[in-house]
Design a protein around this motif. Structure first.
Motif, PDB file in Angstrom:
ATOM      1  N   UNK A   1       0.685  -1.312   0.057  1.00  0.00           N
ATOM      2  CA  UNK A   1      -0.069   0.126   0.089  1.00  0.00           C
ATOM      3  C   UNK A   1       0.949   1.167  -0.135  1.00  0.00           C
ATOM      4  N   UNK A   2       1.865   1.250   0.738  1.00  0.00           N
ATOM      5  CA  UNK A   2       2.790   2.377   0.850  1.00  0.00           C
ATOM      6  C   UNK A   2       3.409   2.589  -0.336  1.00  0.00           C
ATOM      7  N   UNK A   3       4.055   1.547  -0.909  1.00  0.00           N
ATOM      8  CA  UNK A   3       4.873   1.635  -2.052  1.00  0.00           C
ATOM      9  C   UNK A   3       3.751   1.949  -3.357  1.00  0.00           C
ATOM     10  N   UNK A   4       2.853   1.526  -3.577  1.00  0.00           N
ATOM     11  CA  UNK A   4       1.922   1.797  -4.743  1.00  0.00           C
ATOM     12  C   UNK A   4       0.864   3.076  -4.561  1.00  0.00           C
ATOM     13  N   UNK A   5       0.223   3.056  -3.546  1.00  0.00           N
ATOM     14  CA  UNK A   5      -0.703   3.938  -3.345  1.00  0.00           C
ATOM     15  C   UNK A   5       0.085   5.421  -3.003  1.00  0.00           C
ATOM     16  N   UNK A   6      -0.162   6.482  -3.705  1.00  0.00           N
ATOM     17  CA  UNK A   6       0.420   7.625  -3.130  1.00  0.00           C
ATOM     18  C   UNK A   6      -0.269   8.227  -1.895  1.00  0.00           C
ATOM     19  N   UNK A   7       0.473   8.811  -1.122  1.00  0.00           N
ATOM     20  CA  UNK A   7       0.109   9.480  -0.005  1.00  0.00           C
ATOM     21  C   UNK A   7      -0.565  10.861  -0.448  1.00  0.00           C
ATOM     22  N   UNK A   8      -1.536  11.335   0.566  1.00  0.00           N
ATOM     23  CA  UNK A   8      -1.878  12.830   0.447  1.00  0.00           C
ATOM     24  C   UNK A   8      -0.666  13.777   0.322  1.00  0.00           C
ATOM     25  N   UNK A   9      -0.711  14.545  -0.487  1.00  0.00           N
ATOM     26  CA  UNK A   9       0.564  15.288  -0.934  1.00  0.00           C
ATOM     27  C   UNK A   9       0.944  16.177   0.325  1.00  0.00           C
ATOM     28  N   UNK A  10       0.046  16.537   1.306  1.00  0.00           N
ATOM     29  CA  UNK A  10       0.555  17.285   2.391  1.00  0.00           C
ATOM     30  C   UNK A  10       0.674  16.456   3.675  1.00  0.00           C
ATOM     31  N   UNK A  11       0.720  15.093   3.399  1.00  0.00           N
ATOM     32  CA  UNK A  11       0.733  14.103   4.716  1.00  0.00           C
ATOM     33  C   UNK A  11       2.118  13.642   4.600  1.00  0.00           C
ATOM     34  N   UNK A  12       2.918  13.810   5.627  1.00  0.00           N
ATOM     35  CA  UNK A  12       4.138  13.226   5.632  1.00  0.00           C
ATOM     36  C   UNK A  12       3.941  11.681   5.962  1.00  0.00           C
TER      37      UNK A  12
END
Length: 163
Positions: free
Chosen positions: A114-125
């Motif tokens: 999940x961490x590798x493929x799905x991008x995080x919210x841009x303002x979420x560290x």
């Protein structure tokens, strides 16, 4: 737009976001010029602040392909895509009977996927950045400055305390 199949199934947040964007929804202040209802704008505004705004069809398809080996239910996959869990605790709340269906190593592999493929919210560290910020904040506070508390702010803003 022609409806090909009524109630084809649940949609990911990205699919709803993409649909609203295709109808003309945006953060543009001239919203009255597009054929989008006020409730659709509210949904769009919510989705802009979620991880769905950074996802693409290719990313979702890649995640679906790589997650097949976990044999997750469709609802579990949908929730994982929408919520983007980045820890074992978050995954445990999404997957039914998680502890009996998977070993901890498999769950960690799913979280890593999940961490590798799905991008995080841009303002979420991401988690590593959060830890570094916590460590920096703790070392900065050692010099006795302290942090203004929530109750202190309320007392400063409260007109009843002005004497």
């Amino acid at each position: 737009m022609k409806i090909l199949e009524v109630n084809a199934g649940p949609l990911t947040n990205f699919e709803v976001f993409d649909f609203l964007r295709s109808k003309g929804a945006s953060k543009d202040p001239t919203r009255v010029l597009v054929p989008v209802t006020p409730s659709e704008f509210k949904v769009y505004d919510y989705l802009v602040e979620s991880a769905a705004c950074n996802q693409t069809r290719n990313i979702i398809n890649e995640f679906l392909e790589k997650s097949k080996k976990f044999k997750l239910a469709k609802a579990e996959i949908l929730n994982i895509i929408n919520i983007r869990p980045s820890s074992l605790v978050e995954v445990d709340s999404i997957i039914e009977q998680c502890d009996t269906r998977f070993q901890e190593e498999e769950l960690q592999e799913l979280v890593d996927l999940v961490v590798e493929v799905l991008p995080p919210l841009s303002n979420q560290p991401n988690a590593a950045e959060e830890v570094n910020e916590d460590v920096q904040g703790a070392t900065e506070r050692k010099d006795g400055e302290g942090i203004k508390g929530v109750n202190d702010e309320k007392a400063d803003d409260d007109p009843m305390t002005d004497g």
